[in-house]
Enzyme design. Structure first.
Site, PDB file in Angstrom:
ATOM      1  N   SER A   1     -26.603 -16.667  30.627  1.00  0.00           N
ATOM      2  CA  SER A   1     -26.790 -16.987  32.046  1.00  0.00           C
ATOM      3  C   SER A   1     -27.311 -15.746  32.752  1.00  0.00           C
ATOM      4  O   SER A   1     -27.158 -14.625  32.251  1.00  0.00           O
ATOM      5  CB  SER A   1     -25.449 -17.400  32.672  1.00  0.00           C
ATOM      6  OG  SER A   1     -25.530 -17.444  34.084  1.00  0.00           O
TER       7      SER A   1
ATOM      8  N   TYR B   1     -16.516 -16.228  34.732  1.00  0.00           N
ATOM      9  CA  TYR B   1     -17.702 -16.876  34.161  1.00  0.00           C
ATOM     10  C   TYR B   1     -18.722 -15.843  33.719  1.00  0.00           C
ATOM     11  O   TYR B   1     -19.254 -15.902  32.595  1.00  0.00           O
ATOM     12  CB  TYR B   1     -18.323 -17.825  35.188  1.00  0.00           C
ATOM     13  CG  TYR B   1     -19.607 -18.452  34.724  1.00  0.00           C
ATOM     14  CD1 TYR B   1     -19.601 -19.481  33.788  1.00  0.00           C
ATOM     15  CD2 TYR B   1     -20.839 -18.015  35.215  1.00  0.00           C
ATOM     16  CE1 TYR B   1     -20.787 -20.055  33.344  1.00  0.00           C
ATOM     17  CE2 TYR B   1     -22.026 -18.587  34.783  1.00  0.00           C
ATOM     18  CZ  TYR B   1     -21.994 -19.601  33.854  1.00  0.00           C
ATOM     19  OH  TYR B   1     -23.172 -20.164  33.413  1.00  0.00           O
TER      20      TYR B   1
END
Length: 246
Positions: A143, A156
């Site tokens: 990501s 995250y």
């Protein structure tokens, strides 16, 4: 769309929606055989039938990436049926964002289990197969959060940095026979935001996702990396919206 000159057996985790769904469909259009894995088997069946109706080659298996045995079975089934596993796309992920002070420890553990252990389970299952056949490729979906941190996303981002670090370590270890690619999407249209139960995290993500790229754009990047000649290892691609910062 130009078909691939080197059709491969490609396994995709988290294939029931978002990036996984888009990637599987795109690769099938280009002539690869895709093996879809996810927990939502009803959705996988629909996607597999749609790919076949469009002339592609696909199959599906139930898969929870947090279960190491299920991941081994997923890989072994593909190898038994096709004699090889050319590519594993470690895509499955969750993103229940919240500030650390919210103390949502169950959600932290879920992200670690899916986003980090899930990738490790994929590597553990497929690496011996690729070693034995003297070729293969891991495509690990990280990501933009592997490169920058934002409020509500500390855990995250930590899991996605772990995916980047694991991928880089694997790339350096495996040498010439096996390729390793890290794909780091920016804001992408997907169901990930639906896992956010914290109201602050939901509001942060609503603002963050005001500009997003379609999942197919990430699928195109994955397809590009897979379709390179065997001697070319596309180590990392960051894909993000032209507009916006993330």
């Amino acid at each position: 769309m130009t078909p691939s000159t080197d059709p491969k057996v490609v396994l995709v985790t988290g294939a029931s929606s978002g990036i996984g769904e888009a990637t599987a469909g795109l690769l099938a259009e280009r002539g690869h055989h895709v093996v879809l894995g996810a927990r939502r088997t009803g959705r996988l069946k629909e996607l597999t039938e749609a790919i076949r109706t469009a002339g592609g080659s696909a199959e599906y298996h139930p898969l929870d990436v947090t279960d190491a045995e299920q991941v081994r079975n997923f890989v072994d089934a593909a190898r038994s049926r096709h004699g090889r596993v050319d590519v594993l796309v470690n895509n499955a992920g969750v993103m229940p964002l919240s500030k650390l002070e919210a103390l949502r420890t169950d959600e932290w553990n879920r992200m670690i289990d899916v986003n980090v252990r899930g990738v490790l389970h994929g590597i553990a299952a497929a690496l011996p197969v690729m070693r034995a056949q003297h070729h293969g490729q891991f495509v690990n979906v990280a990501s933009i959060g592997a490169h920058q941190v934002s409020p509500t996303a500390a855990v995250y981002c930590a899991t996605k940095y772990a995916v980047w670090a694991i991928s880089e370590g694997l790339r350096q270890e495996v040498g010439g026979d096996i390729r390793v690619t890290t794909i780091s999407p920016g804001v992408t249209e997907s169901e990930l935001a639906e896992s956010i139960s914290d109201p602050v995290g939901r509001e942060e993500m609503r603002t963050y996702r005001s500009v997003a790229i379609p999942a197919s754009s990430v699928g195109e990047a994955i397809a590009f990396a897979i379709d390179q000649p065997a001697a070319v290892d596309v180590s990392e691609i960051i894909v993000r919206p032209t507009a916006g910062q993330s």
